[in-house]
Design a protein around this motif. Structure first.
Motif, PDB file in Angstrom:
ATOM      1  N   HIS A 272      64.594  15.982  21.060  1.00 53.18           N
ATOM      2  CA  HIS A 272      64.431  14.613  21.549  1.00 53.18           C
ATOM      3  C   HIS A 272      63.037  14.102  21.208  1.00 53.18           C
ATOM      4  O   HIS A 272      62.861  13.003  20.696  1.00 53.18           O
ATOM      5  CB  HIS A 272      64.656  14.579  23.057  1.00 53.18           C
ATOM      6  N   SER A 273      62.037  14.900  21.501  1.00 51.95           N
ATOM      7  CA  SER A 273      60.679  14.688  21.002  1.00 51.95           C
ATOM      8  C   SER A 273      60.210  16.023  20.449  1.00 51.95           C
ATOM      9  O   SER A 273      60.910  17.038  20.562  1.00 51.95           O
ATOM     10  CB  SER A 273      59.756  14.200  22.122  1.00 51.95           C
ATOM     11  N   VAL A 274      59.045  16.037  19.837  1.00 49.06           N
ATOM     12  CA  VAL A 274      58.566  17.266  19.219  1.00 49.06           C
ATOM     13  C   VAL A 274      58.382  18.381  20.247  1.00 49.06           C
ATOM     14  O   VAL A 274      58.548  19.559  19.944  1.00 49.06           O
ATOM     15  CB  VAL A 274      57.250  16.995  18.462  1.00 49.06           C
ATOM     16  N   SER A 275      58.073  18.018  21.474  1.00 54.83           N
ATOM     17  CA  SER A 275      57.847  19.020  22.521  1.00 54.83           C
ATOM     18  C   SER A 275      59.138  19.521  23.169  1.00 54.83           C
ATOM     19  O   SER A 275      59.106  20.378  24.046  1.00 54.83           O
ATOM     20  CB  SER A 275      56.927  18.445  23.604  1.00 54.83           C
ATOM     21  N   ASP A 276      60.279  18.996  22.732  1.00 49.29           N
ATOM     22  CA  ASP A 276      61.568  19.343  23.317  1.00 49.29           C
ATOM     23  C   ASP A 276      62.054  20.699  22.801  1.00 49.29           C
ATOM     24  O   ASP A 276      62.177  20.885  21.586  1.00 49.29           O
ATOM     25  CB  ASP A 276      62.573  18.238  22.951  1.00 49.29           C
ATOM     26  N   PRO A 277      62.333  21.658  23.676  1.00 52.68           N
ATOM     27  CA  PRO A 277      62.868  22.959  23.242  1.00 52.68           C
ATOM     28  C   PRO A 277      64.356  22.845  22.919  1.00 52.68           C
ATOM     29  O   PRO A 277      65.215  23.297  23.679  1.00 52.68           O
ATOM     30  CB  PRO A 277      62.607  23.858  24.455  1.00 52.68           C
ATOM     31  N   ASP A 278      64.676  22.224  21.781  1.00 52.78           N
ATOM     32  CA  ASP A 278      66.059  21.844  21.504  1.00 52.78           C
ATOM     33  C   ASP A 278      66.999  23.026  21.298  1.00 52.78           C
ATOM     34  O   ASP A 278      68.216  22.861  21.326  1.00 52.78           O
ATOM     35  CB  ASP A 278      66.118  20.909  20.296  1.00 52.78           C
ATOM     36  N   GLN A 279      66.475  24.236  21.095  1.00 47.43           N
ATOM     37  CA  GLN A 279      67.366  25.384  20.925  1.00 47.43           C
ATOM     38  C   GLN A 279      67.967  25.860  22.249  1.00 47.43           C
ATOM     39  O   GLN A 279      68.821  26.748  22.262  1.00 47.43           O
ATOM     40  CB  GLN A 279      66.602  26.529  20.262  1.00 47.43           C
ATOM     41  N   THR A 280      67.523  25.275  23.362  1.00 52.49           N
ATOM     42  CA  THR A 280      68.069  25.680  24.657  1.00 52.49           C
ATOM     43  C   THR A 280      69.398  24.999  24.962  1.00 52.49           C
ATOM     44  O   THR A 280      70.121  25.435  25.840  1.00 52.49           O
ATOM     45  CB  THR A 280      67.066  25.367  25.788  1.00 52.49           C
ATOM     46  N   TYR A 281      69.723  23.916  24.291  1.00 54.05           N
ATOM     47  CA  TYR A 281      70.975  23.209  24.577  1.00 54.05           C
ATOM     48  C   TYR A 281      71.885  23.065  23.358  1.00 54.05           C
ATOM     49  O   TYR A 281      72.958  22.472  23.451  1.00 54.05           O
ATOM     50  CB  TYR A 281      70.703  21.830  25.184  1.00 54.05           C
ATOM     51  N   ARG A 282      71.471  23.593  22.225  1.00 59.05           N
ATOM     52  CA  ARG A 282      72.334  23.620  21.050  1.00 59.05           C
ATOM     53  C   ARG A 282      71.915  24.804  20.178  1.00 59.05           C
ATOM     54  O   ARG A 282      70.784  25.281  20.257  1.00 59.05           O
ATOM     55  CB  ARG A 282      72.241  22.310  20.261  1.00 59.05           C
ATOM     56  N   THR A 283      72.840  25.259  19.350  1.00 55.57           N
ATOM     57  CA  THR A 283      72.566  26.434  18.541  1.00 55.57           C
ATOM     58  C   THR A 283      71.974  26.045  17.186  1.00 55.57           C
ATOM     59  O   THR A 283      72.165  24.925  16.700  1.00 55.57           O
ATOM     60  CB  THR A 283      73.852  27.228  18.298  1.00 55.57           C
ATOM     61  N   LYS A 284      71.291  26.981  16.591  1.00 57.17           N
ATOM     62  CA  LYS A 284      70.767  26.772  15.244  1.00 57.17           C
ATOM     63  C   LYS A 284      71.921  26.567  14.267  1.00 57.17           C
ATOM     64  O   LYS A 284      71.810  25.788  13.311  1.00 57.17           O
ATOM     65  CB  LYS A 284      69.927  27.975  14.824  1.00 57.17           C
ATOM     66  N   LYS A 285      73.039  27.241  14.518  1.00 54.80           N
ATOM     67  CA  LYS A 285      74.216  27.099  13.655  1.00 54.80           C
ATOM     68  C   LYS A 285      74.733  25.663  13.654  1.00 54.80           C
ATOM     69  O   LYS A 285      75.162  25.150  12.621  1.00 54.80           O
ATOM     70  CB  LYS A 285      75.315  28.051  14.126  1.00 54.80           C
ATOM     71  N   GLU A 286      74.701  25.004  14.825  1.00 50.05           N
ATOM     72  CA  GLU A 286      75.172  23.617  14.906  1.00 50.05           C
ATOM     73  C   GLU A 286      74.336  22.706  14.017  1.00 50.05           C
ATOM     74  O   GLU A 286      74.870  21.876  13.278  1.00 50.05           O
ATOM     75  CB  GLU A 286      75.103  23.137  16.355  1.00 50.05           C
ATOM     76  N   VAL A 287      73.016  22.880  14.088  1.00 51.51           N
ATOM     77  CA  VAL A 287      72.119  22.058  13.274  1.00 51.51           C
ATOM     78  C   VAL A 287      72.344  22.336  11.795  1.00 51.51           C
ATOM     79  O   VAL A 287      72.441  21.408  10.972  1.00 51.51           O
ATOM     80  CB  VAL A 287      70.654  22.315  13.650  1.00 51.51           C
ATOM     81  N   GLU A 288      72.444  23.597  11.433  1.00 57.80           N
ATOM     82  CA  GLU A 288      72.629  23.969  10.035  1.00 57.80           C
ATOM     83  C   GLU A 288      73.975  23.503   9.505  1.00 57.80           C
ATOM     84  O   GLU A 288      74.100  23.146   8.326  1.00 57.80           O
ATOM     85  CB  GLU A 288      72.485  25.482   9.868  1.00 57.80           C
ATOM     86  N   ASP A 289      74.986  23.499  10.353  1.00 58.36           N
ATOM     87  CA  ASP A 289      76.304  23.020   9.943  1.00 58.36           C
ATOM     88  C   ASP A 289      76.243  21.540   9.565  1.00 58.36           C
ATOM     89  O   ASP A 289      76.810  21.122   8.547  1.00 58.36           O
ATOM     90  CB  ASP A 289      77.318  23.224  11.073  1.00 58.36           C
ATOM     91  N   TYR A 290      75.536  20.770  10.375  1.00 55.86           N
ATOM     92  CA  TYR A 290      75.400  19.344  10.051  1.00 55.86           C
ATOM     93  C   TYR A 290      74.592  19.169   8.769  1.00 55.86           C
ATOM     94  O   TYR A 290      74.938  18.378   7.892  1.00 55.86           O
ATOM     95  CB  TYR A 290      74.725  18.599  11.203  1.00 55.86           C
ATOM     96  N   ARG A 291      73.494  19.918   8.684  1.00 53.23           N
ATOM     97  CA  ARG A 291      72.631  19.812   7.510  1.00 53.23           C
ATOM     98  C   ARG A 291      73.407  20.135   6.226  1.00 53.23           C
ATOM     99  O   ARG A 291      73.208  19.507   5.186  1.00 53.23           O
ATOM    100  CB  ARG A 291      71.443  20.753   7.663  1.00 53.23           C
ATOM    101  N   LYS A 292      74.288  21.115   6.312  1.00 54.46           N
ATOM    102  CA  LYS A 292      75.043  21.552   5.138  1.00 54.46           C
ATOM    103  C   LYS A 292      76.171  20.596   4.779  1.00 54.46           C
ATOM    104  O   LYS A 292      76.425  20.333   3.603  1.00 54.46           O
ATOM    105  CB  LYS A 292      75.613  22.947   5.403  1.00 54.46           C
ATOM    106  N   ASN A 293      76.856  20.062   5.779  1.00 51.96           N
ATOM    107  CA  ASN A 293      78.082  19.298   5.530  1.00 51.96           C
ATOM    108  C   ASN A 293      77.982  17.791   5.689  1.00 51.96           C
ATOM    109  O   ASN A 293      78.814  17.063   5.146  1.00 51.96           O
ATOM    110  CB  ASN A 293      79.196  19.802   6.462  1.00 51.96           C
ATOM    111  N   ARG A 294      76.975  17.306   6.437  1.00 52.58           N
ATOM    112  CA  ARG A 294      76.969  15.877   6.742  1.00 52.58           C
ATOM    113  C   ARG A 294      75.605  15.219   6.559  1.00 52.58           C
ATOM    114  O   ARG A 294      75.395  14.104   7.002  1.00 52.58           O
ATOM    115  CB  ARG A 294      77.439  15.664   8.185  1.00 52.58           C
ATOM    116  N   ASP A 295      74.688  15.903   5.906  1.00 49.27           N
ATOM    117  CA  ASP A 295      73.368  15.317   5.728  1.00 49.27           C
ATOM    118  C   ASP A 295      73.479  14.005   4.948  1.00 49.27           C
ATOM    119  O   ASP A 295      74.031  13.974   3.840  1.00 49.27           O
ATOM    120  CB  ASP A 295      72.452  16.279   4.970  1.00 49.27           C
ATOM    121  N   PRO A 296      72.974  12.887   5.509  1.00 47.57           N
ATOM    122  CA  PRO A 296      73.174  11.580   4.864  1.00 47.57           C
ATOM    123  C   PRO A 296      72.496  11.451   3.503  1.00 47.57           C
ATOM    124  O   PRO A 296      73.025  10.776   2.613  1.00 47.57           O
ATOM    125  CB  PRO A 296      72.574  10.595   5.877  1.00 47.57           C
ATOM    126  N   ILE A 297      71.355  12.101   3.321  1.00 48.19           N
ATOM    127  CA  ILE A 297      70.656  12.013   2.032  1.00 48.19           C
ATOM    128  C   ILE A 297      71.391  12.830   0.978  1.00 48.19           C
ATOM    129  O   ILE A 297      71.596  12.368  -0.157  1.00 48.19           O
ATOM    130  CB  ILE A 297      69.193  12.469   2.184  1.00 48.19           C
TER     131      ILE A 297
END
Length: 367
Positions: A272-297
């Protein structure tokens, strides 16, 4: 031939296929020349590289306070702003760097503002959450959740009152849809037929709370049903679709003076912000899945390659050039001076900056 890509949605078990050339044949996209498409790609890359460089600056202690990054959502601001008319206006929330750059703000004045320097767009007094550039029709950057939504309706009211063929694009996050100010804004916009387009950037999480846990009655476009507002949903990883859906809403604002509510399905790679520990509410796999399959760039680069508009060498050249510009912006910001002490009381009250036209009595500031 259209290319298909299979992607996982954030909701477990819900898998969908999207045509990555979706809406390419819409009138607003068919009108794009090759140079126009490359310019859109450049803008998306510029937003990402700027955000990545600002993250490094934050980690180096050059930026204080909060830093809300737009990495992963670049197609939304780029696509929506790219179909605006000459007098259309933009207002947004605190995750505002991407919108500012999409509206034409330079990397230098944007980065300098993040550094709190006098060469920034707000003389270093706004910071990350409060970027402003009225001359570019960009009205901020607002730190109060949903605080910009009544202002967006107000801008639209002013445009209508002035009888201009124009509208206001008002961006907000999914968490803002549960604030009272947002509902009041929808009601007035629909009641008074205001030319405003509310664009919900649903990146899946309100801070650390998943949208399925913080909002009943999905999709979020249902928020407009009770006031009879037209609505649409949109895939935020497809810039052609963002452009097509936004263009339809702008046309409605122009021709009918009617508001529209658009929910854009997007995603943020960082917290949410840089200080947000975002791995506590979502997995690294979820982020990587989006990056691999749906990255807009990545998707837009593939589309442009398929359309024979841009090759890999051109894409790499653009990336190198923009990385260099982001580095230069950081150097410029670092070398710029902080605002002087006397700036503390400037740009707060108009009468204090224009004493010859002051009509009110009494003391505004206390020493």
């Amino acid at each position: 031939m259209a290319t298909k890509t299979k992607v996982n949605r954030r909701k477990p078990g819900n898998v969908a296929e999207f045509d990555i050339r979706s809406c390419a044949q819409a009138k607003v996209n068919k009108a794009l020349a090759a140079d126009d498409k490359i310019a859109l790609y450049r803008r998306m890359v510029a937003i990402r590289r700027f955000e990545e460089r600002s993250l490094r600056a934050y980690q180096q202690g050059k930026i204080a306070g909060f830093l809300h990054l737009y990495i992963g959502q670049e197609a939304v601001a780029t696509g929506a702003v790219s179909v605006m008319g000459a007098e259309d206006q933009v207002i947004t929330a605190y995750r505002d760097h991407g919108h500012a750059l999409a509206c034409g703000m330079g990397m230098r004045e944007c980065m300098a503002e993040l550094f709190g320097k006098t060469t920034g767009c707000c003389k270093g007094k706004g910071g990350s959450m409060h970027l402003f550039a009225p001359e570019k029709r960009f009205w901020g950057g607002h730190g109060i959740v949903a605080g910009q939504t009544p202002l967006g309706a107000g801008i639209a009211f002013a445009l209508k009152y002035q009888q201009k063929r124009a509208c206001c694009l008002c961006f907000l996050g999914d968490g803002a849809t549960n604030q009272g100010a947002f509902y009041e804004s929808l009601n007035l916009a629909s009641l008074w037929d205001l030319p405003v387009v509310f664009i919900i950037e649903n990146n899946g999480y309100s801070m650390g709370t998943a949208v399925q846990r913080h909002s009943a009655g999905l999709p979020l476009t249902k928020r407009g049903t009770g006031v009879g507002m037209e609505s649409a949903t949109c895939n935020g990883h497809l810039i052609y679709e963002v452009r097509a859906k936004t263009a339809e809403a702008i046309a409605r604002a122009y021709d009918q003076s009617k508001p529209t509510l658009i929910e854009v399905d997007t995603y943020r790679y960082r917290g949410h912000s840089v200080s947000d520990p975002d791995q506590t509410y979502r997995t690294k796999k979820e982020v990587e899945d989006y990056r691999k399959n749906r990255d807009p760039i990545t998707i837009f680069r593939e589309i442009l390659r398929e359309e024979e508009v841009m090759n890999d060498e051109q894409a790499s050249s653009i990336d190198r050039e923009i990385r260099k510009a982001a580095e230069e912006a950081a150097r410029f910001a670092d070398e710029s001076p902080f605002p002087p002490t006397e700036e503390l009381t400037r740009d707060i009250y108009w009468e204090e900056d224009n004493p010859e036209e002051k009509t009110s009595r009494g003391t505004i500031f206390f020493n």
